[in-house]
Scaffold this motif. Structure first.
Motif, PDB file in Angstrom:
ATOM      1  N   GLU A   1       0.836  -1.194   0.000  1.00 60.30           N
ATOM      2  CA  GLU A   1       0.000   0.000   0.000  1.00 60.30           C
ATOM      3  C   GLU A   1       0.875   1.250   0.000  1.00 60.30           C
ATOM      4  N   ARG A   2       0.323   2.315  -0.577  1.00 55.70           N
ATOM      5  CA  ARG A   2       0.963   3.626  -0.542  1.00 55.70           C
ATOM      6  C   ARG A   2      -0.122   4.685  -0.642  1.00 55.70           C
ATOM      7  N   GLY A   3       0.204   5.903  -0.216  1.00 58.38           N
ATOM      8  CA  GLY A   3      -0.790   6.960  -0.140  1.00 58.38           C
ATOM      9  C   GLY A   3      -1.144   7.601  -1.457  1.00 58.38           C
ATOM     10  N   SER A   4      -0.327   7.386  -2.486  1.00 58.61           N
ATOM     11  CA  SER A   4      -0.605   7.945  -3.806  1.00 58.61           C
ATOM     12  C   SER A   4      -0.231   6.923  -4.864  1.00 58.61           C
ATOM     13  N   ALA A   5      -0.737   7.133  -6.069  1.00 61.88           N
ATOM     14  CA  ALA A   5      -0.460   6.186  -7.146  1.00 61.88           C
ATOM     15  C   ALA A   5       1.004   6.262  -7.565  1.00 61.88           C
ATOM     16  N   LEU A   6       1.547   5.137  -8.003  1.00 60.84           N
ATOM     17  CA  LEU A   6       2.910   5.116  -8.523  1.00 60.84           C
ATOM     18  C   LEU A   6       3.013   6.030  -9.745  1.00 60.84           C
ATOM     19  N   SER A   7       4.094   6.801  -9.810  1.00 63.01           N
ATOM     20  CA  SER A   7       4.330   7.651 -10.976  1.00 63.01           C
ATOM     21  C   SER A   7       5.381   7.049 -11.901  1.00 63.01           C
ATOM     22  N   VAL A   8       6.175   6.113 -11.362  1.00 59.73           N
ATOM     23  CA  VAL A   8       7.180   5.395 -12.150  1.00 59.73           C
ATOM     24  C   VAL A   8       7.069   3.920 -11.805  1.00 59.73           C
TER      25      VAL A   8
ATOM     26  N   ASN B   1       8.936   0.825 -13.553  1.00 55.35           N
ATOM     27  CA  ASN B   1       9.752   0.100 -14.522  1.00 55.35           C
ATOM     28  C   ASN B   1      10.355  -1.173 -13.940  1.00 55.35           C
ATOM     29  N   THR B   2      10.589  -1.163 -12.626  1.00 58.25           N
ATOM     30  CA  THR B   2      11.223  -2.291 -11.956  1.00 58.25           C
ATOM     31  C   THR B   2      10.442  -2.644 -10.701  1.00 58.25           C
ATOM     32  N   LEU B   3      10.758  -3.791 -10.104  1.00 58.47           N
ATOM     33  CA  LEU B   3      10.127  -4.167  -8.844  1.00 58.47           C
ATOM     34  C   LEU B   3      10.519  -3.195  -7.740  1.00 58.47           C
ATOM     35  N   ALA B   4      11.747  -2.685  -7.795  1.00 58.98           N
ATOM     36  CA  ALA B   4      12.217  -1.743  -6.779  1.00 58.98           C
ATOM     37  C   ALA B   4      11.393  -0.460  -6.763  1.00 58.98           C
ATOM     38  N   ASN B   5      10.851  -0.057  -7.917  1.00 56.79           N
ATOM     39  CA  ASN B   5       9.989   1.128  -7.950  1.00 56.79           C
ATOM     40  C   ASN B   5       8.790   0.960  -7.026  1.00 56.79           C
ATOM     41  N   LEU B   6       8.353  -0.283  -6.851  1.00 56.00           N
ATOM     42  CA  LEU B   6       7.240  -0.563  -5.946  1.00 56.00           C
ATOM     43  C   LEU B   6       7.722  -0.782  -4.517  1.00 56.00           C
ATOM     44  N   THR B   7       8.653  -1.706  -4.332  1.00 56.01           N
ATOM     45  CA  THR B   7       9.020  -2.124  -2.978  1.00 56.01           C
ATOM     46  C   THR B   7       9.715  -1.031  -2.172  1.00 56.01           C
ATOM     47  N   SER B   8      10.440  -0.138  -2.846  1.00 58.74           N
ATOM     48  CA  SER B   8      11.188   0.898  -2.122  1.00 58.74           C
ATOM     49  C   SER B   8      10.329   2.101  -1.753  1.00 58.74           C
ATOM     50  N   THR B   9       9.118   2.167  -2.285  1.00 59.83           N
ATOM     51  CA  THR B   9       8.272   3.341  -2.036  1.00 59.83           C
ATOM     52  C   THR B   9       6.932   2.983  -1.404  1.00 59.83           C
ATOM     53  N   SER B  10       6.734   1.710  -1.090  1.00 62.63           N
ATOM     54  CA  SER B  10       5.442   1.253  -0.583  1.00 62.63           C
ATOM     55  C   SER B  10       5.632   0.424   0.683  1.00 62.63           C
ATOM     56  N   THR B  11       4.530   0.198   1.387  1.00 56.61           N
ATOM     57  CA  THR B  11       4.559  -0.596   2.616  1.00 56.61           C
ATOM     58  C   THR B  11       3.992  -1.980   2.345  1.00 56.61           C
TER      59      THR B  11
ATOM     60  N   LEU C   1      -3.526   0.127  -3.632  1.00 54.74           N
ATOM     61  CA  LEU C   1      -3.167  -1.257  -3.354  1.00 54.74           C
ATOM     62  C   LEU C   1      -2.463  -1.856  -4.566  1.00 54.74           C
ATOM     63  N   TYR C   2      -1.299  -2.458  -4.322  1.00 54.01           N
ATOM     64  CA  TYR C   2      -0.515  -3.062  -5.404  1.00 54.01           C
ATOM     65  C   TYR C   2      -0.236  -4.525  -5.078  1.00 54.01           C
ATOM     66  N   LEU C   3      -0.553  -5.377  -6.031  1.00 55.94           N
ATOM     67  CA  LEU C   3      -0.308  -6.810  -5.892  1.00 55.94           C
ATOM     68  C   LEU C   3       0.904  -7.198  -6.725  1.00 55.94           C
ATOM     69  N   TYR C   4       1.930  -7.733  -6.049  1.00 55.94           N
ATOM     70  CA  TYR C   4       3.059  -8.335  -6.758  1.00 55.94           C
ATOM     71  C   TYR C   4       2.855  -9.842  -6.749  1.00 55.94           C
ATOM     72  N   THR C   5       2.936 -10.457  -7.917  1.00 61.68           N
ATOM     73  CA  THR C   5       2.691 -11.889  -8.035  1.00 61.68           C
ATOM     74  C   THR C   5       3.712 -12.517  -8.967  1.00 61.68           C
ATOM     75  N   SER C   6       4.021 -13.798  -8.728  1.00 60.20           N
ATOM     76  CA  SER C   6       4.919 -14.521  -9.630  1.00 60.20           C
ATOM     77  C   SER C   6       4.528 -15.991  -9.683  1.00 60.20           C
ATOM     78  N   PHE C   7       4.885 -16.628 -10.799  1.00 64.64           N
ATOM     79  CA  PHE C   7       4.564 -18.030 -11.055  1.00 64.64           C
ATOM     80  C   PHE C   7       5.784 -18.726 -11.662  1.00 64.64           C
ATOM     81  N   GLY C   8       5.805 -20.090 -11.557  1.00 67.15           N
ATOM     82  CA  GLY C   8       6.798 -20.800 -12.345  1.00 67.15           C
ATOM     83  C   GLY C   8       7.537 -21.955 -11.716  1.00 67.15           C
TER      84      GLY C   8
END
Length: 253
Positions: A134-141, A143-153, A198-205
């Motif tokens: 979760e984060r208080g505002s929508a992602l503006s960038v 490109n990578t997983l780090a863009n999500l994990t480093s700025t969100s809870t 709310l952001y869902l990170y998911t992986s399969f394989g």
């Protein structure tokens, strides 16, 4: 005598350390959803094999689609196509306030539905990551997983009680858009602040890889109450119209 007592203390301390390490290391968890009606739990969430289409609710209206052969991963966003995201209107930001809740055995949950697309035979696929941020505002960038994990809870991780794998059988259902499993995540894990993104990170394989079309996630909207009356049967009382469930007829992208 002092040396003897010192040795006893050392052995006792070593034993406590070994016991602590043994209990602190969580064992891997495998949830087998490859048979009809199967279910399992991980870190407080409930994973169920389902057949959405058989209930007459139509096909899915997803917020995240990913596609790649072998292993694949991604997260929902309205900017960019990170990792293996599939571009289009069915991959986008999601606010917590748009989700409905499900109450089961007195516990409130948010409900997510996964639709997989594999070949028959060889219809198995493994879900390896299901993480909600979760984060208080929508992602503006994005490109990578780090863009999500480093700025969100990180609010929920199915691996929180041990490395978890969920095996899914595409052959049990009728095809793309029918829905294959549901995931009930406790409301207590995500909270009730509807303004949160709310952001869902998911992986399969692993061990079963992807080999066909895209995988897609949807979230149930509106309010559904699930109760367990005497006899152990589960009755689903729909508190809103079918359109409120967010399981609407899918448009081709």
């Amino acid at each position: 005598m002092p040396d003897y007592m010192t040795s006893k203390k050392l052995y006792f301390s070593a034993g406590l350390f070994a016991a602590f390490n043994f209990t602190a290391t969580a064992s891997p968890i495998t949830i087998d959803l490859t048979t009809a009606g199967s279910s399992g739990t991980a870190n407080g969430a409930i994973f169920n094999q389902i057949n959405v289409q058989s209930t007459g609710t139509g096909v899915l209206d997803p917020f995240l689609r990913i596609q790649q052969t072998g292993t694949e991963s991604g997260y929902n966003t309205s900017v960019g196509t990170p990792l293996d995201d599939k571009a289009g209107i069915w991959t986008h930001d999601l606010q917590l306030g748009s989700l409905g809740t499900v109450t089961q055995n007195g516990v409130s949950y948010y409900k997510f539905i996964l639709d997989v697309n594999e070949t028959k035979p060889g219809a198995l696929i493994s879900l390896n990551n299901f993480k909600l941020y979760e984060r208080g505002s929508a992602l503006s960038v994005a490109n990578t997983l780090a863009n999500l994990t480093s700025t969100s809870t990180l609010k929920f991780d199915m691996d929180g009680a041990g490395d978890t794998t969920v095996n899914i059988n595409y052959a049990l259902n009728s095809g793309s858009g029918s829905g294959d499993i549901s995931v009930l995540v406790p409301v207590s894990a995500l909270g009730v602040d509807g303004s949160q993104y709310l952001y869902l990170y998911t992986s399969f394989g692993s061990p079963y890889g992807s080999d066909a079309g895209f995988e897609e996630w949807a979230a149930v909207q509106g309010t559904t109450t699930v109760c367990a009356p005497d006899g152990g049967m589960t009755m689903i009382l729909l508190g809103v119209a079918v359109s409120g469930l967010g399981l609407l007829k899918r448009k081709n992208s």
